[in-house]
Design an enzyme around this catalytic site. Sequence first.
Site, PDB file in Angstrom:
ATOM      1  N   ARG A  54      14.794  29.159 -15.477  1.00  0.00           N
ATOM      2  CA  ARG A  54      14.025  29.506 -14.171  1.00  0.00           C
ATOM      3  C   ARG A  54      12.440  29.118 -14.675  1.00  0.00           C
ATOM      4  O   ARG A  54      12.244  28.563 -15.773  1.00  0.00           O
ATOM      5  CB  ARG A  54      14.057  31.153 -13.943  1.00  0.00           C
ATOM      6  CG  ARG A  54      13.741  32.017 -15.218  1.00  0.00           C
ATOM      7  CD  ARG A  54      13.000  33.006 -15.088  1.00  0.00           C
ATOM      8  NE  ARG A  54      11.628  32.780 -14.605  1.00  0.00           N
ATOM      9  CZ  ARG A  54      10.722  32.415 -15.441  1.00  0.00           C
ATOM     10  NH1 ARG A  54      10.686  32.176 -16.629  1.00  0.00           N
ATOM     11  NH2 ARG A  54       9.445  32.214 -15.066  1.00  0.00           N
ATOM     12  N   GLY A  55      11.710  29.102 -13.565  1.00  0.00           N
ATOM     13  CA  GLY A  55      10.295  28.556 -13.558  1.00  0.00           C
ATOM     14  C   GLY A  55      10.748  27.144 -12.967  1.00  0.00           C
ATOM     15  O   GLY A  55      11.387  26.304 -13.243  1.00  0.00           O
ATOM     16  N   ARG A  97      18.685  26.532  -5.656  1.00  0.00           N
ATOM     17  CA  ARG A  97      17.459  27.285  -5.518  1.00  0.00           C
ATOM     18  C   ARG A  97      16.527  26.539  -4.274  1.00  0.00           C
ATOM     19  O   ARG A  97      16.278  25.587  -4.793  1.00  0.00           O
ATOM     20  CB  ARG A  97      16.710  27.736  -6.503  1.00  0.00           C
ATOM     21  CG  ARG A  97      17.330  28.813  -7.412  1.00  0.00           C
ATOM     22  CD  ARG A  97      16.741  29.597  -8.440  1.00  0.00           C
ATOM     23  NE  ARG A  97      15.928  30.588  -7.879  1.00  0.00           N
ATOM     24  CZ  ARG A  97      14.941  31.207  -8.429  1.00  0.00           C
ATOM     25  NH1 ARG A  97      14.449  30.685  -9.508  1.00  0.00           N
ATOM     26  NH2 ARG A  97      14.371  32.256  -7.814  1.00  0.00           N
ATOM     27  N   GLN A 204      10.124  39.653 -14.551  1.00  0.00           N
ATOM     28  CA  GLN A 204       9.798  38.368 -15.574  1.00  0.00           C
ATOM     29  C   GLN A 204       8.408  38.588 -16.136  1.00  0.00           C
ATOM     30  O   GLN A 204       8.354  37.712 -17.075  1.00  0.00           O
ATOM     31  CB  GLN A 204       9.829  37.361 -14.484  1.00  0.00           C
ATOM     32  CG  GLN A 204      11.149  36.972 -14.019  1.00  0.00           C
ATOM     33  CD  GLN A 204      11.316  37.042 -12.584  1.00  0.00           C
ATOM     34  OE1 GLN A 204      10.632  38.253 -12.065  1.00  0.00           O
ATOM     35  NE2 GLN A 204      11.822  36.305 -11.760  1.00  0.00           N
ATOM     36  N   ASP A 245       5.595  27.894  -7.204  1.00  0.00           N
ATOM     37  CA  ASP A 245       6.878  27.077  -6.996  1.00  0.00           C
ATOM     38  C   ASP A 245       6.580  26.095  -5.940  1.00  0.00           C
ATOM     39  O   ASP A 245       7.324  24.957  -5.997  1.00  0.00           O
ATOM     40  CB  ASP A 245       8.027  28.253  -6.664  1.00  0.00           C
ATOM     41  CG  ASP A 245       8.490  29.056  -7.715  1.00  0.00           C
ATOM     42  OD1 ASP A 245       9.551  28.750  -8.386  1.00  0.00           O
ATOM     43  OD2 ASP A 245       7.857  29.907  -8.211  1.00  0.00           O
ATOM     44  N   LYS A 256       6.074  33.842  -6.750  1.00  0.00           N
ATOM     45  CA  LYS A 256       6.940  35.066  -6.824  1.00  0.00           C
ATOM     46  C   LYS A 256       6.547  36.170  -6.127  1.00  0.00           C
ATOM     47  O   LYS A 256       5.125  36.426  -6.023  1.00  0.00           O
ATOM     48  CB  LYS A 256       6.980  35.522  -8.506  1.00  0.00           C
ATOM     49  CG  LYS A 256       8.048  36.660  -8.756  1.00  0.00           C
ATOM     50  CD  LYS A 256       9.264  36.348  -8.449  1.00  0.00           C
ATOM     51  CE  LYS A 256       9.815  35.317  -9.137  1.00  0.00           C
ATOM     52  NZ  LYS A 256      11.252  34.798  -8.694  1.00  0.00           N
TER      53      LYS A 256
END
Length: 351
Positions: A54-55, A97, A204, A245, A256
């Site tokens: 992720r990231g 995603r 997270q 993102d 986020k």
Amino acid sequence: MNNKNPELHIVEPIQWKEDHIRIIDQTFLPGREIYQDIFEVGKVWEAIRSLRVRGAPAIGIAAAYGVYLGAKDLPEIEIVDLHSEIQRICEYLSSARPTAVNLQWALDQALSLSDSMQGEPAEKITSALLDLARDLHENDKQICADIGIAGQELIPDNAAIITHCNTGSLATGKYGTALSVIYHAHLKGKKIHVWVDETRPLLQGSRLTAWELEKTGIDYHIIADSMAGWVMKSSKPDLVIVGTDRVAANGDVANKIGTYSLAVLAKHHGIPFYVAAPKSSIDLNTPTGDDIPIEERQDDELRVIGDQVTAPEKAPVYNPAFDITPHELVDAFITEKGIIRPDYTASLKQI
């Protein structure tokens, strides 16, 4: 913990191992450090979708390797059909995603490479796709270092900093984005204390950022997301720094869920709000944050924590993974090219 000996223990969440990638499965952290070997494109898709990797930068890197793994495993087909098959692989990976622009950015590069090599032998094309993925991976490491070097100038000595989500090595090729700024300030010998937002619902911050800071020896405290406003009022941190993102052309920021709240609170308390963003996260083709698709995730991410049910079994849930922070709440972007200030509609185009 203390800052007496500035050094870093940096993890690398993705590694290329001869014929496959190895990832740290982040769903097990911080309790267990489990590595997963991935040999096929379907497993890459699943790792991205399930947040094993992720990231934004990290999933772009993983996807680039995924294109190679998918192309390598294609049965022998006519060369004329290879490009369309690679396009299909890219479309499949992009569905994992939708919000992070780095995923599509990496896939677009793979597709462009394939398009430019139409007519070449299949072996040559797949080899070039692997070279591309490895180059993107190595370049991301340097980009993250450059972000940290550029941004550490904004960090005063004895700084108190609020972060959100995880923006460290686990989210990138190495070092991270927002955490890279903190790491490089630490390497300069600056004393730092980090207020780590836990980042509900997937934690997270408390699971991943705290795990990374523990390894580096940087002082920190975990706080619930709902505590950030009080921390700003009572402890007067020097700045808030987050990752992203996707950044729209006008400077609106998708990050986020919970980032928007932090930005509003920071503005109210007169605290600088910075966004660390590689150029690959800046999407000049998306005019504003209103045009960014927001991923919604499973209901049980809010109804269950671990094995503990925390809400009625069929309680209705709204679970957006991201929110949009308006550009007027962002004091500056920290990029590998330096510090970017308003007017973002003009300045982001200059990177």
